[in-house]
Design an enzyme around this catalytic site. Structure first.
Site, PDB file in Angstrom:
ATOM      1  NE  ARG A 192      -3.143  -0.062   3.065  1.00 59.86           N
ATOM      2  CZ  ARG A 192      -2.670   0.156   4.315  1.00 59.86           C
ATOM      3  NH1 ARG A 192      -2.234   1.347   4.664  1.00 59.86           N
ATOM      4  NH2 ARG A 192      -2.650  -0.833   5.185  1.00 59.86           N
TER       5      ARG A 192
ATOM      6  CE1 TYR B  45     -16.729  12.681 -15.015  1.00 57.34           C
ATOM      7  CE2 TYR B  45     -15.938  12.562 -12.760  1.00 57.34           C
ATOM      8  CZ  TYR B  45     -16.486  11.959 -13.867  1.00 57.34           C
ATOM      9  OH  TYR B  45     -16.792  10.624 -13.827  1.00 57.34           O
TER      10      TYR B  45
ATOM     11  CG  ASP C 257      -9.805  17.334 -13.691  1.00 54.22           C
ATOM     12  OD1 ASP C 257      -9.114  16.860 -14.618  1.00 54.22           O
ATOM     13  OD2 ASP C 257     -10.761  16.730 -13.179  1.00 54.22           O
TER      14      ASP C 257
ATOM     15  CE  LYS D   2     -12.620   9.586 -17.943  1.00 52.16           C
ATOM     16  NZ  LYS D   2     -12.969  10.785 -17.209  1.00 52.16           N
TER      17      LYS D   2
END
Ligand SMILES: *Cc1c(COP(=O)(O)O)cnc(C)c1O
Length: 368
Positions: free
Chosen positions: A55, A106, A180, A205
């Site tokens: 992790r 978004y 973003d 994306k």
């Protein structure tokens, strides 16, 4: 054991983005070294080293992070999705802090802000980020503002914010700025160089680029912010799988050639769409590969279009090599200020003549 990956700090000043995309984050050029960083499938490591547990770190993540960091000009952290990255950044806002964000960001980001607000975690104020004076007034008018959230271009309205001017205003007030950068990618816009503190990506994306992986990333310039975000990732555990990260890095290697073709196709389609009688307006910011025609016939015309093509795939998401589209207002969470007839095209890297032929035959059949 794989040797440590390439150090981007020695190459970033001299090399151009296409070279960085291809070369950073690779094993050293030594006999028997693989050219690609291996997929390190492990949940733990031999004790007392730097990694300790899966992790906290993974060599495949490091290669991806070094490459993206070199392109954005900062230090990157990989996350399991764009939304995992978004919510990790929002976690840095102290309880009761205020966030200024685009009204057309978004819808997942707007939803995460609304969710945090409903739990009394923070306050969110949505603004039109194309109106620089109004955003600056919002920053000055509320002493609790901790974060200015920007997305430019916005998804799906394709609005542009004046990032340098807004960063300068925020800096004067000691307010952090997040951008973003999913739509622009680091090849078309580097927000850290424009004055932003934090860059966030849905690597799902353009970065991964093949519609086969969900991933996110954050890039920062400041070591203290890096430490705070890494600490949140270690604790909250929104980490990507090594295989997903390897796929995203494989995608990142070709971002520049994919984007160049997709953007060239987008410019041409935007031009042709503007001349079609079924199209009332074409939104295209002049760069990138997302084009948003607004159909004169509204929702019905949009719903017809997305069912009437054979190459264009009716699907949400964007940034893959294949062309996809959807009428955004089919999502009930999309704000009413987004036109009913807006169809968001994610232009792929196919031949533009084939893409246009397919779109045009569908547009020609829309009842005026
Ligand atoms: C898709 C998207 C996100 C969310 O990313 P996921 O990878 O889907 O979690 C955030 N911002 C923008 C601009 C996006 O398009």
């Amino acid at each position: 054991m794989a040797a440590p990956a390439h150090d981007p700090s020695t190459t970033a000043p001299a090399l151009r983005p296409a070279t960085l995309a291809v070369t950073v984050g690779r094993p050293p050029h030594d006999p028997d070294q693989p050219l690609n960083v291996p997929i390190t499938m492990t949940s733990t490591y031999g004790a007392t080293g730097d990694l300790e547990y899966g992790r906290f770190g993974n060599p495949t993540w490091s290669a991806f992070e070094e490459t993206l960091g070199a392109l954005e000009g900062g230090r990157a952290l990989a996350f399991s999705s764009g939304m995992a990255a978004v919510t990790t950044i929002l976690d840095l806002v102290g309880t009761g802090g205020s966030v200024i964000a685009p009204r057309h960001a978004y819808n997942g980001s707007v939803g995460a802000l609304a969710d945090a607000e409903s739990r009394g975690r923070l306050r969110a104020t949505l603004v039109d980020t194309t109106d620089t004076a109004a955003v600056v007034a919002a920053l000055r008018g509320d002493e609790d503002v901790a974060l200015l959230w920007l997305e430019s271009p916005t998804n799906p309205a394709l609005e542009i914010a004046d990032i340098p001017a807004l960063c300068a205003a925020a800096r004067e007030l000691g307010i952090r700025v997040v951008v973003d950068n999913t739509f622009a990618t680091p090849l078309l816009q580097q927000p850290l160089a424009l004055g932003a503190d934090i860059v966030v990506h849905s690597a799902t994306k353009y970065i991964a680029g093949h519609s086969d992986v969900l991933m996110g990333a954050i890039v920062v310039a400041d070591d203290e912010v890096y430490g705070a975000l890494k600490g949140r990732r270690d604790l909250a555990g929104a980490v990507p799988g090594p295989f997903e990260t390897w796929l995203a890095l494989r995608g990142l290697r070709t971002l520049h050639v994919r984007l160049e073709r997709a953007a060239a196709n987008a410019v041409e389609l935007a031009r042709r769409l503007a001349d079609h009688p079924a199209v009332a307006e074409v939104r295209y910011p002049g760069f990138g590969a997302i084009v948003a025609p607004v159909l004169a016939g509204g929702a019905d015309a949009g719903d017809f279009l997305v069912r009437a093509t054979s190459l264009w795939v009716h699907a949400t998401s964007l940034g893959g090599v294949e062309s996809t589209f959807e009428r955004r207002r089919r999502w009930k969470v999309e704000p009413a200020t987004i036109p009913e007839g807006l169809v968001r095209l994610s232009v792929g890297i196919e031949d533009v003549e084939d893409l246009w032929t397919d779109l045009k035959q569908a547009l020609d059949r829309i009842d005026a």
